[in-house]
Design an enzyme around this catalytic site. Structure first.
Site, PDB file in Angstrom:
ATOM      1  N   LYS A 151       0.660  -1.355   0.225  1.00  0.00           N
ATOM      2  CA  LYS A 151      -0.176   0.075  -0.078  1.00  0.00           C
ATOM      3  C   LYS A 151       0.973   1.557  -0.040  1.00  0.00           C
ATOM      4  O   LYS A 151       0.378   2.212  -0.665  1.00  0.00           O
ATOM      5  CB  LYS A 151      -0.997  -0.104   1.136  1.00  0.00           C
ATOM      6  CG  LYS A 151      -1.687  -1.065   0.851  1.00  0.00           C
ATOM      7  CD  LYS A 151      -2.983  -1.080   2.654  1.00  0.00           C
ATOM      8  CE  LYS A 151      -4.616  -1.146   2.077  1.00  0.00           C
ATOM      9  NZ  LYS A 151      -5.459  -1.296   2.991  1.00  0.00           N
ATOM     10  N   ASP A 154      -9.736   3.288   2.072  1.00  0.00           N
ATOM     11  CA  ASP A 154     -10.041   2.609   3.260  1.00  0.00           C
ATOM     12  C   ASP A 154     -10.332   3.965   3.963  1.00  0.00           C
ATOM     13  O   ASP A 154     -11.334   3.285   4.744  1.00  0.00           O
ATOM     14  CB  ASP A 154      -8.877   2.631   3.774  1.00  0.00           C
ATOM     15  CG  ASP A 154      -8.645   1.219   3.577  1.00  0.00           C
ATOM     16  OD1 ASP A 154      -9.876   0.606   2.851  1.00  0.00           O
ATOM     17  OD2 ASP A 154      -6.922   1.016   3.610  1.00  0.00           O
ATOM     18  N   GLY A 199      -3.902   1.898  17.470  1.00  0.00           N
ATOM     19  CA  GLY A 199      -3.453   1.150  16.519  1.00  0.00           C
ATOM     20  C   GLY A 199      -2.744   2.862  15.803  1.00  0.00           C
ATOM     21  O   GLY A 199      -3.512   3.910  16.095  1.00  0.00           O
ATOM     22  N   ALA A 229      -3.960   1.153   8.712  1.00  0.00           N
ATOM     23  CA  ALA A 229      -5.017   1.111   8.853  1.00  0.00           C
ATOM     24  C   ALA A 229      -5.976   2.540  10.077  1.00  0.00           C
ATOM     25  O   ALA A 229      -6.973   3.588   9.289  1.00  0.00           O
ATOM     26  CB  ALA A 229      -6.076   0.087   9.254  1.00  0.00           C
ATOM     27  N   TYR A 254     -11.539  -7.966  10.214  1.00  0.00           N
ATOM     28  CA  TYR A 254     -12.609  -9.227   9.529  1.00  0.00           C
ATOM     29  C   TYR A 254     -12.559 -10.295   9.464  1.00  0.00           C
ATOM     30  O   TYR A 254     -13.559 -10.489   9.302  1.00  0.00           O
ATOM     31  CB  TYR A 254     -12.898  -8.079   8.517  1.00  0.00           C
ATOM     32  CG  TYR A 254     -11.769  -8.355   7.399  1.00  0.00           C
ATOM     33  CD1 TYR A 254     -11.768  -9.100   6.570  1.00  0.00           C
ATOM     34  CD2 TYR A 254     -11.411  -6.619   7.025  1.00  0.00           C
ATOM     35  CE1 TYR A 254     -10.576  -9.709   5.841  1.00  0.00           C
ATOM     36  CE2 TYR A 254     -10.526  -7.094   6.173  1.00  0.00           C
ATOM     37  CZ  TYR A 254      -9.792  -8.745   5.803  1.00  0.00           C
ATOM     38  OH  TYR A 254      -9.088  -8.406   5.124  1.00  0.00           O
TER      39      TYR A 254
HETATM   40  P1  NDP Z   1      -0.165  -2.485  10.251  1.00  0.00           P
HETATM   41  O1  NDP Z   1       0.482  -3.709  10.014  1.00  0.00           O
HETATM   42  O2  NDP Z   1       0.054  -1.133   9.230  1.00  0.00           O
HETATM   43  O3  NDP Z   1      -0.226  -2.323  11.645  1.00  0.00           O
HETATM   44  C1  NDP Z   1      -0.593  -2.979  12.401  1.00  0.00           C
HETATM   45  C2  NDP Z   1      -1.092  -2.117  13.690  1.00  0.00           C
HETATM   46  O4  NDP Z   1      -1.120  -3.209  14.954  1.00  0.00           O
HETATM   47  C3  NDP Z   1      -0.094  -1.301  14.053  1.00  0.00           C
HETATM   48  O5  NDP Z   1      -0.653  -0.471  15.353  1.00  0.00           O
HETATM   49  C4  NDP Z   1       0.651  -2.172  15.027  1.00  0.00           C
HETATM   50  O6  NDP Z   1       1.135  -1.612  16.766  1.00  0.00           O
HETATM   51  C5  NDP Z   1      -0.118  -3.661  16.340  1.00  0.00           C
HETATM   52  N1  NDP Z   1      -0.185  -4.489  16.357  1.00  0.00           N
HETATM   53  C6  NDP Z   1       0.624  -5.382  15.682  1.00  0.00           C
HETATM   54  N2  NDP Z   1       0.340  -6.480  16.548  1.00  0.00           N
HETATM   55  C7  NDP Z   1       0.782  -6.453  17.737  1.00  0.00           C
HETATM   56  C8  NDP Z   1       1.384  -6.721  19.079  1.00  0.00           C
HETATM   57  N3  NDP Z   1       1.153  -7.752  19.298  1.00  0.00           N
HETATM   58  N4  NDP Z   1       0.577  -6.002  20.383  1.00  0.00           N
HETATM   59  C9  NDP Z   1       0.590  -3.858  20.342  1.00  0.00           C
HETATM   60  N5  NDP Z   1       0.321  -3.615  19.130  1.00  0.00           N
HETATM   61  C10 NDP Z   1      -0.007  -4.329  17.842  1.00  0.00           C
HETATM   62  O7  NDP Z   1      -1.484  -3.158  10.017  1.00  0.00           O
HETATM   63  P2  NDP Z   1      -3.200  -2.431   8.880  1.00  0.00           P
HETATM   64  O8  NDP Z   1      -2.992  -1.615  10.354  1.00  0.00           O
HETATM   65  O9  NDP Z   1      -2.826  -2.101   7.706  1.00  0.00           O
HETATM   66  O10 NDP Z   1      -4.116  -3.175  10.312  1.00  0.00           O
HETATM   67  C11 NDP Z   1      -4.490  -2.961  11.391  1.00  0.00           C
HETATM   68  C12 NDP Z   1      -5.937  -3.897  11.026  1.00  0.00           C
HETATM   69  O11 NDP Z   1      -6.685  -3.279  10.088  1.00  0.00           O
HETATM   70  C13 NDP Z   1      -5.645  -5.402   9.971  1.00  0.00           C
HETATM   71  O12 NDP Z   1      -6.361  -6.415  10.728  1.00  0.00           O
HETATM   72  C14 NDP Z   1      -6.261  -5.485   8.946  1.00  0.00           C
HETATM   73  O13 NDP Z   1      -7.357  -6.081   8.630  1.00  0.00           O
HETATM   74  C15 NDP Z   1      -7.723  -4.612   8.820  1.00  0.00           C
HETATM   75  N6  NDP Z   1      -7.874  -4.068   8.423  1.00  0.00           N
HETATM   76  C16 NDP Z   1      -9.128  -3.630   7.487  1.00  0.00           C
HETATM   77  C17 NDP Z   1      -9.879  -3.102   6.300  1.00  0.00           C
HETATM   78  C18 NDP Z   1     -10.717  -3.404   6.632  1.00  0.00           C
HETATM   79  O14 NDP Z   1     -11.811  -2.866   5.556  1.00  0.00           O
HETATM   80  N7  NDP Z   1     -12.338  -3.799   7.178  1.00  0.00           N
HETATM   81  C19 NDP Z   1      -9.158  -2.287   5.733  1.00  0.00           C
HETATM   82  C20 NDP Z   1      -7.507  -1.885   6.207  1.00  0.00           C
HETATM   83  C21 NDP Z   1      -7.075  -2.870   7.667  1.00  0.00           C
HETATM   84  P3  NDP Z   1       3.141  -0.787  15.958  1.00  0.00           P
HETATM   85  O15 NDP Z   1       2.806   0.743  15.127  1.00  0.00           O
HETATM   86  O16 NDP Z   1       3.108  -0.760  17.157  1.00  0.00           O
HETATM   87  O17 NDP Z   1       3.945  -2.071  15.933  1.00  0.00           O
END
Ligand code: NDP
Length: 275
Positions: A70, A107, A129, A133, A219
């Site tokens: 992305k 998005d 987060g 997203a 989701y």
């Molecule tokens: P990214 O990888 O860009 O970001 C992940 C986020 O989750 C970061 O804030 C990260 O924290 C946090 N995170 C991941 N693992 C952990 C953990 N073990 N403990 C604490 N924090 C954690 O992913 P996206 O932002 O692209 O996606 C996030 C979610 O949104 C996903 O589940 C995705 O499927 C969903 N999504 C849904 C959409 C929809 O249409 N419904 C569209 C786009 C995304 P840190 O910054 O500290 O690494």
């Protein structure tokens, strides 16, 4: 000679899990459009070759872009909407009227669609987060003018940078394992916590007022521990399928020149059963 069937795709690495072919295939069949929608596995080192190849294929209408591409695609396509500087990530590439490849991000629109009737001006919002997203969520929220946004993230510095980037008032705080969230009008989980097979988002919602809305972007599964906890407390919920369908609808119209048929209930059922 027959013309090739028009098609669009979703690209990512991995890509087998993507629900986009199910969504677009359902809409194409329901609308009776003679076009195809496929999943295409594209690795990071093959991304620019993929874009160049498809640019030369007149049957290709565009693609949805998912992880991890992305951010990288913003440098490969035209950006008349200024998405590079705002959200910093694109989830759609489509062909403009001149034939040039243009990138955009649906998005934010997909996130906002289920909230369109909710008055968020002057509200208190919590976002969990600060990844890709969350950027789309904050872009949309910034336009709704909340009073303050509190972002909890594993890395609070990332969250602070996002508040500043989107000129939002609020706080950036570390995401503690036993977080009891403060009162708010809207709580959004934009982290990956709660995804099937991963760590759940274990937060205490007890201090949210009865009229608060809890919105989970995750989701898979649809009924995340967060959604179940919010419903058990009698709170209104919005699940990740609403955003998934909303962002796909924008792409469908860009690819095929008309909005998808409005049968969201049937599509939700299809996505829930995975048929
Ligand atoms: P990214 O990888 O860009 O970001 C992940 C986020 O989750 C970061 O804030 C990260 O924290 C946090 N995170 C991941 N693992 C952990 C953990 N073990 N403990 C604490 N924090 C954690 O992913 P996206 O932002 O692209 O996606 C996030 C979610 O949104 C996903 O589940 C995705 O499927 C969903 N999504 C849904 C959409 C929809 O249409 N419904 C569209 C786009 C995304 P840190 O910054 O500290 O690494």
């Amino acid at each position: 000679m027959t013309s090739p069937v028009p098609y669009a795709e979703v690209i990512g690495d991995p890509i087998a899990h993507s629900k986009s072919p199910l969504i677009h295939g359902h809409w194409l069949a329901a609308a009776g459009i003679g076009a195809d929608y496929r999943a295409c596995h594209v690795r990071a080192d093959g991304l620019s070759a993929y874009v160049a190849d498809r640019a030369a294929d007149p049957a290709w209408r565009g693609c949805n872009v998912t992880l991890p591409h992305k951010q990288a695609v913003v440098d490969l396509v035209a950006d008349p909407g200024g998405v590079r500087a705002s959200i910093g990530a694109m989830n759609i590439i489509f062909r403009s009227e001149t034939g040039a490849l243009v990138g955009t991000n649906s998005d934010a629109a997909g996130f906002y669609a289920p909230l369109a009737e909710v008055e968020l001006g002057g509200s208190d919002v919590i976002v969990i987060g600060a990844g890709g997203a969350a950027r789309a969520v904050l872009f949309a929220l910034a336009r709704a003018k909340p009073a303050q946004v509190t972002i909890y993230n594993r890395s609070p510095l990332k969250a602070a940078a996002l508040l500043s980037h989107f000129s939002l008032s609020g706080r950036a705080l570390p995401l503690a394992a036993d977080l009891a969230v403060p009162p708010a009008d809207l709580l959004v989980n934009a982290s990956s916590l709660g995804m099937a097979g991963g760590t759940p988002l274990a937060i205490d919602l007890a201090r949210l007022p009865a009229e608060a809305i809890v919105y989970d972007l995750v989701y898979a599964p649809v009924d995340t521990p967060l959604m179940l906890a919010a419903r058990a407390q009698g709170l209104a919920t919005i699940d990740g399928l609403d955003m998934l369908i909303g962002q796909a609808a924008v792409a469908f119209e860009l690819f095929y020149g008309r909005p998808p048929p409005g049968d969201d209930a049937a599509l939700r059922q299809l996505l829930l059963t995975g048929a």
